[in-house]
Design a protein around this motif. Structure first.
Motif, mmCIF file in Angstrom:
data_model
loop_
_atom_site.group_PDB
_atom_site.id
_atom_site.type_symbol
_atom_site.label_atom_id
_atom_site.label_comp_id
_atom_site.label_asym_id
_atom_site.label_seq_id
_atom_site.Cartn_x
_atom_site.Cartn_y
_atom_site.Cartn_z
ATOM 1 N N LEU A 82 0.819 -1.205 0.000
ATOM 2 C CA LEU A 82 0.000 0.000 0.000
ATOM 3 C C LEU A 82 0.859 1.263 0.000
ATOM 4 O O LEU A 82 0.494 2.273 -0.605
ATOM 5 C CB LEU A 82 -0.942 -0.013 1.202
ATOM 6 C CG LEU A 82 -1.975 -1.154 1.184
ATOM 7 C CD1 LEU A 82 -2.849 -1.092 2.427
ATOM 8 C CD2 LEU A 82 -2.832 -1.098 -0.062
ATOM 9 N N ARG A 83 2.000 1.177 0.652
ATOM 10 C CA ARG A 83 2.905 2.315 0.641
ATOM 11 C C ARG A 83 3.439 2.554 -0.768
ATOM 12 O O ARG A 83 3.575 3.700 -1.223
ATOM 13 C CB ARG A 83 4.048 2.060 1.627
ATOM 14 C CG ARG A 83 5.038 3.182 1.749
ATOM 15 C CD ARG A 83 5.850 3.064 3.006
ATOM 16 N NE ARG A 83 6.494 1.763 3.114
ATOM 17 C CZ ARG A 83 7.115 1.346 4.227
ATOM 18 N NH1 ARG A 83 7.144 2.116 5.280
ATOM 19 N NH2 ARG A 83 7.695 0.169 4.271
ATOM 20 N N GLU A 84 3.738 1.474 -1.485
ATOM 21 C CA GLU A 84 4.233 1.619 -2.852
ATOM 22 C C GLU A 84 3.152 2.195 -3.767
ATOM 23 O O GLU A 84 3.435 3.024 -4.649
ATOM 24 C CB GLU A 84 4.720 0.263 -3.365
ATOM 25 C CG GLU A 84 5.988 -0.208 -2.677
ATOM 26 C CD GLU A 84 6.323 -1.650 -3.021
ATOM 27 O OE1 GLU A 84 5.621 -2.242 -3.855
ATOM 28 O OE2 GLU A 84 7.288 -2.173 -2.431
ATOM 29 N N VAL A 85 1.897 1.752 -3.564
ATOM 30 C CA VAL A 85 0.797 2.302 -4.346
ATOM 31 C C VAL A 85 0.689 3.803 -4.108
ATOM 32 O O VAL A 85 0.550 4.597 -5.058
ATOM 33 C CB VAL A 85 -0.535 1.601 -3.981
ATOM 34 C CG1 VAL A 85 -1.713 2.318 -4.643
ATOM 35 C CG2 VAL A 85 -0.501 0.144 -4.420
ATOM 36 N N ASP A 86 0.753 4.211 -2.852
ATOM 37 C CA ASP A 86 0.702 5.636 -2.540
ATOM 38 C C ASP A 86 1.812 6.405 -3.244
ATOM 39 O O ASP A 86 1.597 7.485 -3.797
ATOM 40 C CB ASP A 86 0.844 5.849 -1.028
ATOM 41 C CG ASP A 86 -0.457 5.600 -0.296
ATOM 42 O OD1 ASP A 86 -1.505 5.568 -0.956
ATOM 43 O OD2 ASP A 86 -0.419 5.429 0.926
ATOM 44 N N TYR A 87 3.021 5.826 -3.210
ATOM 45 C CA TYR A 87 4.150 6.520 -3.817
ATOM 46 C C TYR A 87 3.968 6.631 -5.327
ATOM 47 O O TYR A 87 4.288 7.659 -5.939
ATOM 48 C CB TYR A 87 5.449 5.789 -3.480
ATOM 49 C CG TYR A 87 6.684 6.606 -3.758
ATOM 50 C CD1 TYR A 87 7.046 7.651 -2.923
ATOM 51 C CD2 TYR A 87 7.500 6.330 -4.851
ATOM 52 C CE1 TYR A 87 8.173 8.410 -3.167
ATOM 53 C CE2 TYR A 87 8.633 7.080 -5.112
ATOM 54 C CZ TYR A 87 8.970 8.123 -4.260
ATOM 55 O OH TYR A 87 10.088 8.872 -4.512
ATOM 56 N N ALA A 88 3.431 5.579 -5.945
ATOM 57 C CA ALA A 88 3.169 5.637 -7.386
ATOM 58 C C ALA A 88 2.138 6.717 -7.702
ATOM 59 O O ALA A 88 2.289 7.486 -8.660
ATOM 60 C CB ALA A 88 2.683 4.272 -7.878
ATOM 61 N N LEU A 89 1.089 6.797 -6.900
ATOM 62 C CA LEU A 89 0.073 7.815 -7.114
ATOM 63 C C LEU A 89 0.654 9.213 -6.957
ATOM 64 O O LEU A 89 0.365 10.115 -7.740
ATOM 65 C CB LEU A 89 -1.078 7.617 -6.128
ATOM 66 C CG LEU A 89 -1.964 6.382 -6.374
ATOM 67 C CD1 LEU A 89 -2.868 6.141 -5.186
ATOM 68 C CD2 LEU A 89 -2.774 6.532 -7.649
#
Length: 574
Positions: A82-89
């Motif tokens: 989820l942290r990686e998803v946030d960073y991608a966004l």
């Protein structure tokens, strides 16, 4: 499962792959087929829960052309995914969502990873063809822009911090409604981007609370983030943690009260996050509500058994319950999950110190100092452990280094203790007086200063006067915490040194009743009986303290016990 091929390293466009390690058996065949079709992929073996979010991963996300997110129950429960998803966004990377099962997204994720635009591995007979097409064409699926400073599930390390006589113990999802309007290629951002920025900055500062005014700035950053985004559960949890640390450093009740308010708000917003339960549990523990603390931290471990911070917090709970084997197992697991985290290493060192395993504690704190050479609190702790191993000269150097970085009460007080052990009494007095310039409300520094005066020629009157002041402060502290055995044992020693035998014995009996199995309390009893001239009792309690793990070396370093240790009754002791 072994990685089927090496991650892409080069200057061409590539896809970053985000997935849960437990799903590798399912997705590795898909990745192999994509790789065989000439699609460059950067992936890991699965981000292990508790490991640090390395700069390499952040750079790989930021440099990717697309972000392939395999959605499953496991990946949605992974703080790292989820942290990686946030960073991608946040970096405007196009996300290709692929469902591996029937998992339901949290509300705010569903707004951006809408199923209309996703791929379904099990339900789509042409799944692989559709996936290749999505990855190969420019903006193949709906571009998912930064619409999510909402439920950001970030697994960061929590701190424990408590203050003791000889050491500083450094013994730890945003939610926001957003909307997508228009057709499948347009999004509308209504989130508050600055809230997450403040959260990240506050988190970074809090992890090094020891530097400059980091803690104060972190508190303000979290407050601002909470005001901008009042549905941001982790902001309230981190704010609670930072306020709890402020309370531990100042002992001002207002900070603990505010910490409790924010911890409860974090739980109200999202009780299903391990860091939220850790923050709540630590506040409960600080308040003395140990049953509630245990329940909250147990929930944290249940939510994420591989969360390093939750395991560290669980270790502290077990230690308070006297379950030392379980405590060590938990803290060792935390270290294994996040081996470069200075807060967890520091927590392990604290555990070892309190088990009188001083040489092992020295090793752990040396590791902390290698990672953070300017960590003044760790330098103080290292000095304390060195002092207990008899390396007094090295301990003094550590305290002096800590003072050069940041002059604190604890560093000066411990420097005074070390100088006293080295019989450098004038330097000891100077250090204790410096400590008292910073905080003159702590009876320990007054009592230690009085001891030094009592060992110096011509200082008897000043020693008695200083002991009386220490007694006044300690008696007031006793009224505030009537179950603190160490306050009673300190009072017993001070009364003994001022020849108030009756009061000394009264306080000593209370200390022993409160903590009959503490080697340190029983060693203090031996000292008190020796001072008032009851040698038989002194020998008896010295033996009991050794049986309970208090070391012979610790007894030998106490000047008040020099004659007692020559007694025939103790000569047979190891």
């Amino acid at each position: 499962m072994k990685k089927p091929f090496s991650s892409y390293r080069g200057s061409e466009s590539y896809v970053f792959v985000c997935y849960a390690h437990s799903d590798s058996d399912i997705i590795y065949p898909d990745l192999s087929e994509l790789n065989g079709e000439g699609i460059n992929l950067w992936y890991d073996e699965g981000i292990q829960a508790g490991s640090m979010w390395r700069a390499e991963i952040a750079a790989s996300i930021k440099g990717s052309a697309k972000f392939l997110f395999f959605i499953s129950k496991a990946s949605l429960n992974s703080a790292h995914c989820l942290r990686e998803v946030d960073y991608a966004l946040n970096n405007d990377i196009e996300i290709i969502p692929v469902y591996l099962d029937k998992s339901s997204l949290p509300g705010e994720l569903e707004l951006v990873l809408n199923r209309v635009h996703a791929l379904f591995r099990e339900d789509d007979s042409l799944y692989m063809q559709h996936l290749q097409t999505a990855l190969q064409k420019s903006r193949g699926l709906t571009q998912l822009r930064k619409t999510l400073p909402k439920k950001r599930k970030i697994n960061i390390v929590v701190l424990t911090l408590a203050i003791g006589l000889s050491m500083i113990l450094i013994s730890v999802w945003m939610q926001r409604d957003t909307g997508i309007e228009g057709d499948q290629t347009k999004t509308k951002t209504v989130a508050l981007p600055s809230a997450y920025d403040r959260y990240l900055k506050g988190q970074e500062l809090m992890l090094r609370w020891d530097k400059d005014d980091n803690l104060d700035v972190a508190i303000e950053m979290f407050r601002e983030a909470a005001e901008l985004d009042p549905g941001f559960a982790l902001t309230f949890a981190r704010l609670a943690e930072s306020l709890r640390i402020r309370y531990a450093l100042t002992r001002e009740e207002k900070w603990l009260e505010e910490a409790a308010t924010n911890a409860h708000e974090a739980e109200r917003l999202n009780p299903g996050l391990a860091p939220v339960q850790v923050a709540l549990g630590r506040v409960y523990a600080t308040q003395g509500n140990h049953d509630l603390a245990f329940a909250a931290i147990e929930r944290a471990v249940s939510i994420d058994p591989n969360d390093a911070g939750a395991n560290q917090a669980m270790s502290r709970v077990y230690e308070n319950l006297g379950r030392l084997e379980d405590a060590e197992t938990s803290i060792q697991k935390a270290v294994a999950l996040d081996p470069d985290n200075i807060m967890i290493l520091d927590g392990y060192a604290n555990f070892l110190f309190y088990q009188s395993r001083f040489e092992e504690a020295v090793t752990q704190w040396q590791t902390v100092i290698r990672l953070a050479p300017d960590h003044y609190a760790a330098l103080v702790n290292l000095g304390s452990a060195l002092n207990e191993t008899g390396e007094t000269s090295l301990a003094i150097i550590m305290y002096q280094r800590a003072i050069e970085i940041k002059p604190t009460y604890m560093a000066y007080s411990n420097l005074g203790t070390a100088n006293a052990r080295a019989e450098r009494y004038e330097e000891a007095v100077e250090a204790f007086l410096k400590a008292l310039e910073i905080d003159d409300t702590n009876w320990l520094a007054w009592g230690n200063l009085a001891y030094v005066y009592s060992w110096m020629n011509g200082m008897d009157s000043l020693a008695v006067e200083t002991f009386e002041h220490a007694i006044q402060l300690a008696e007031a502290a006793k009224e505030q915490n009537s179950r603190d055995a160490f306050v009673y044992s300190d009072l017993a020693l001070y009364y003994a040194k001022t020849k108030q035998t009756k009061l000394a014995l009264q306080r000593l009996n209370t200390a022993i009743t409160l903590s009959p199995d503490s080697g340190e309390i029983l060693a203090a009893a031996a000292e008190a009986y020796e001072i008032i001239g009851q040698r038989d009792k002194a020998v008896e309690f010295a033996k009991k303290s050794l049986e309970l793990g208090f070391s012979q070396q610790q007894l030998q370093r106490n000047r008040e016990l020099a004659d007692l240790l020559k007694d025939p009754g103790l000569q047979s002791q190891p």
